[in-house]
Write a protein that holds these residues in place. Sequence first.
Motif, PDB file in Angstrom:
ATOM      1  N   THR A 126       0.993  -1.381  -0.039  1.00  0.00           N
ATOM      2  CA  THR A 126      -0.004  -0.063   0.185  1.00  0.00           C
ATOM      3  C   THR A 126       0.652   1.623  -0.152  1.00  0.00           C
ATOM      4  OG1 THR A 126       0.013   0.093   2.249  1.00  0.00           O
ATOM      5  CG2 THR A 126      -1.931  -1.436   1.360  1.00  0.00           C
ATOM      6  N   GLY A 127       0.511   2.432   0.333  1.00  0.00           N
ATOM      7  CA  GLY A 127       0.712   3.637  -0.082  1.00  0.00           C
ATOM      8  C   GLY A 127       1.386   3.963  -1.139  1.00  0.00           C
ATOM      9  N   THR A 128       1.952   5.245  -1.544  1.00  0.00           N
ATOM     10  CA  THR A 128       2.610   5.795  -2.604  1.00  0.00           C
ATOM     11  C   THR A 128       4.658   4.949  -3.050  1.00  0.00           C
ATOM     12  OG1 THR A 128       3.372   7.760  -1.607  1.00  0.00           O
ATOM     13  CG2 THR A 128       1.884   7.865  -2.197  1.00  0.00           C
ATOM     14  N   LEU A 129       4.026   5.673  -4.521  1.00  0.00           N
ATOM     15  CA  LEU A 129       5.087   5.365  -4.610  1.00  0.00           C
ATOM     16  C   LEU A 129       6.788   6.481  -4.782  1.00  0.00           C
ATOM     17  CD1 LEU A 129       4.783   4.305  -8.341  1.00  0.00           C
ATOM     18  CD2 LEU A 129       5.503   2.816  -7.223  1.00  0.00           C
ATOM     19  N   PRO A 130       7.459   6.047  -3.682  1.00  0.00           N
ATOM     20  CA  PRO A 130       8.497   6.945  -3.251  1.00  0.00           C
ATOM     21  C   PRO A 130       9.781   7.274  -4.383  1.00  0.00           C
ATOM     22  CG  PRO A 130       9.262   4.630  -2.584  1.00  0.00           C
ATOM     23  CD  PRO A 130       8.285   3.840  -3.130  1.00  0.00           C
ATOM     24  N   THR A 131       9.973   9.026  -4.289  1.00  0.00           N
ATOM     25  CA  THR A 131      10.517   9.321  -5.405  1.00  0.00           C
ATOM     26  C   THR A 131      11.839   8.950  -5.184  1.00  0.00           C
ATOM     27  OG1 THR A 131      11.223  10.999  -3.302  1.00  0.00           O
ATOM     28  CG2 THR A 131       9.274  10.994  -4.961  1.00  0.00           C
ATOM     29  N   GLU A 132      12.460   7.865  -4.569  1.00  0.00           N
ATOM     30  CA  GLU A 132      14.274   7.381  -4.080  1.00  0.00           C
ATOM     31  C   GLU A 132      13.757   6.281  -5.047  1.00  0.00           C
ATOM     32  OE1 GLU A 132      12.965   9.945  -0.485  1.00  0.00           O
ATOM     33  OE2 GLU A 132      11.643   8.349  -1.321  1.00  0.00           O
ATOM     34  N   LEU A 133      13.330   5.968  -5.784  1.00  0.00           N
ATOM     35  CA  LEU A 133      13.402   5.368  -6.988  1.00  0.00           C
ATOM     36  C   LEU A 133      14.075   5.262  -7.475  1.00  0.00           C
ATOM     37  CD1 LEU A 133       9.825   3.076  -6.794  1.00  0.00           C
ATOM     38  CD2 LEU A 133      12.435   2.421  -5.949  1.00  0.00           C
ATOM     39  N   GLY A 134      14.227   6.543  -7.574  1.00  0.00           N
ATOM     40  CA  GLY A 134      14.800   7.759  -9.390  1.00  0.00           C
ATOM     41  C   GLY A 134      16.063   7.676  -8.967  1.00  0.00           C
ATOM     42  N   ASN A 135      16.646   6.421  -7.366  1.00  0.00           N
ATOM     43  CA  ASN A 135      17.774   6.733  -7.302  1.00  0.00           C
ATOM     44  C   ASN A 135      18.334   5.429  -8.081  1.00  0.00           C
ATOM     45  OD1 ASN A 135      18.293   9.594  -5.829  1.00  0.00           O
ATOM     46  ND2 ASN A 135      16.893   8.123  -3.963  1.00  0.00           N
ATOM     47  N   LEU A 136      17.991   4.898  -8.316  1.00  0.00           N
ATOM     48  CA  LEU A 136      18.632   3.128  -8.803  1.00  0.00           C
ATOM     49  C   LEU A 136      19.037   3.649 -10.362  1.00  0.00           C
ATOM     50  CD1 LEU A 136      15.903   1.053  -6.932  1.00  0.00           C
ATOM     51  CD2 LEU A 136      17.541   2.013  -5.630  1.00  0.00           C
ATOM     52  N   ALA A 137      20.079   3.924 -10.624  1.00  0.00           N
ATOM     53  CA  ALA A 137      20.606   4.682 -11.281  1.00  0.00           C
ATOM     54  C   ALA A 137      21.020   2.781 -12.289  1.00  0.00           C
ATOM     55  CB  ALA A 137      21.708   5.290 -11.328  1.00  0.00           C
ATOM     56  N   SER A 138      21.010   1.466 -11.758  1.00  0.00           N
ATOM     57  CA  SER A 138      21.187   0.597 -12.474  1.00  0.00           C
ATOM     58  C   SER A 138      20.297  -0.102 -12.663  1.00  0.00           C
ATOM     59  CB  SER A 138      22.329  -0.016 -11.855  1.00  0.00           C
ATOM     60  OG  SER A 138      23.628   0.080 -11.903  1.00  0.00           O
ATOM     61  N   LEU A 139      19.235  -0.245 -12.354  1.00  0.00           N
ATOM     62  CA  LEU A 139      18.395  -0.656 -12.195  1.00  0.00           C
ATOM     63  C   LEU A 139      17.736  -0.908 -14.045  1.00  0.00           C
ATOM     64  CD1 LEU A 139      15.632  -2.566 -10.329  1.00  0.00           C
ATOM     65  CD2 LEU A 139      14.447  -0.037 -10.344  1.00  0.00           C
ATOM     66  N   THR A 140      17.064  -2.039 -14.096  1.00  0.00           N
ATOM     67  CA  THR A 140      17.094  -2.840 -15.583  1.00  0.00           C
ATOM     68  C   THR A 140      15.381  -2.541 -15.333  1.00  0.00           C
ATOM     69  OG1 THR A 140      17.715  -4.852 -15.428  1.00  0.00           O
ATOM     70  CG2 THR A 140      19.043  -3.229 -16.190  1.00  0.00           C
ATOM     71  N   TRP A 141      15.203  -3.253 -13.745  1.00  0.00           N
ATOM     72  CA  TRP A 141      13.747  -4.510 -13.899  1.00  0.00           C
ATOM     73  C   TRP A 141      13.056  -3.974 -12.690  1.00  0.00           C
ATOM     74  CZ3 TRP A 141      11.694  -8.385 -17.400  1.00  0.00           C
ATOM     75  CH2 TRP A 141       9.953  -8.928 -16.135  1.00  0.00           C
ATOM     76  N   LEU A 142      11.535  -3.004 -13.042  1.00  0.00           N
ATOM     77  CA  LEU A 142      10.899  -3.045 -11.749  1.00  0.00           C
ATOM     78  C   LEU A 142       9.227  -3.454 -11.822  1.00  0.00           C
ATOM     79  CD1 LEU A 142      10.446  -1.134  -9.248  1.00  0.00           C
ATOM     80  CD2 LEU A 142       9.870   0.960 -11.096  1.00  0.00           C
ATOM     81  N   ASP A 143       9.387  -4.395 -10.978  1.00  0.00           N
ATOM     82  CA  ASP A 143       7.672  -5.097 -10.737  1.00  0.00           C
ATOM     83  C   ASP A 143       6.770  -5.153  -9.838  1.00  0.00           C
ATOM     84  OD1 ASP A 143       5.307  -5.868 -11.768  1.00  0.00           O
ATOM     85  OD2 ASP A 143       5.875  -8.770 -11.758  1.00  0.00           O
TER      86      ASP A 143
END
Length: 236
Positions: free
Chosen positions: A9-26
């Motif tokens: 639950t809750g909102t998507l944290p803005t800090e997800l934008g810091n994951l510069a090497s992330l290739t997959w988000l599900d």
Amino acid sequence: LTLSTNSLTGTLPTELGNLASLTWLDLSDNSLTGALPTELGNLASVESLFLYDTSLTGTLPTELGKLAALYFLQLDGNSLTGTLPTELGNLAALYYLQLDGNSLTGTLPTELGKLAALYYLGLIDNSLTGTLPTELGKLAALNGLVLIDNSLTGTLPTELGKLAALESLTLNGNSLTGTLPTELGLMTAMYFCILGNNKFNGTVPTELGNLTNLGYLYLEENSLTGTLPTELGNLV
């Protein structure tokens, strides 16, 4: 990062934008709320973004257009509003775009015609208006164009006949008008041609008899006239 079907639950944290090497988000099939953070546009390496079947609201951030590596974008089954940003046309690697079951409005951007790698475009059950851009005829790799249950108007562009790889043209439940273009007969890969529940008039083109791979033709609830072409007998 895969956290689908976890009752989040809750909102998507803005800090997800810091994951510069992330290739997959599900994060699909959760109960997330709020808007898509603009910071997602910082995920320069992300190839797959799955956020379907949650409860996200707000608009599609224009910053998504910065995701040059993005291959899959699935945001269906949310409550997104607003228009489709023209910046989506910058997603040169995009293969699969599904935004079904939202509350998107406005027109289809002509910039979608720049998505040369696009295989599937799904925008079922939104509130899109306006005409089908002729630029869609540039999507040479497109296999599925599925725009069911919107409020699209105008005619079928003859340019759609250039979509030699298209197997599914599914546009039922709109307010499309005019005659069925003879150029539909050039789309020889087509299996599903579903154009019912519109306002088409005129006759059924004999050129549809060229579609030897056609398995399903649905033209009900239009204002078509004339007789069925004998050439449809070729579709066996």
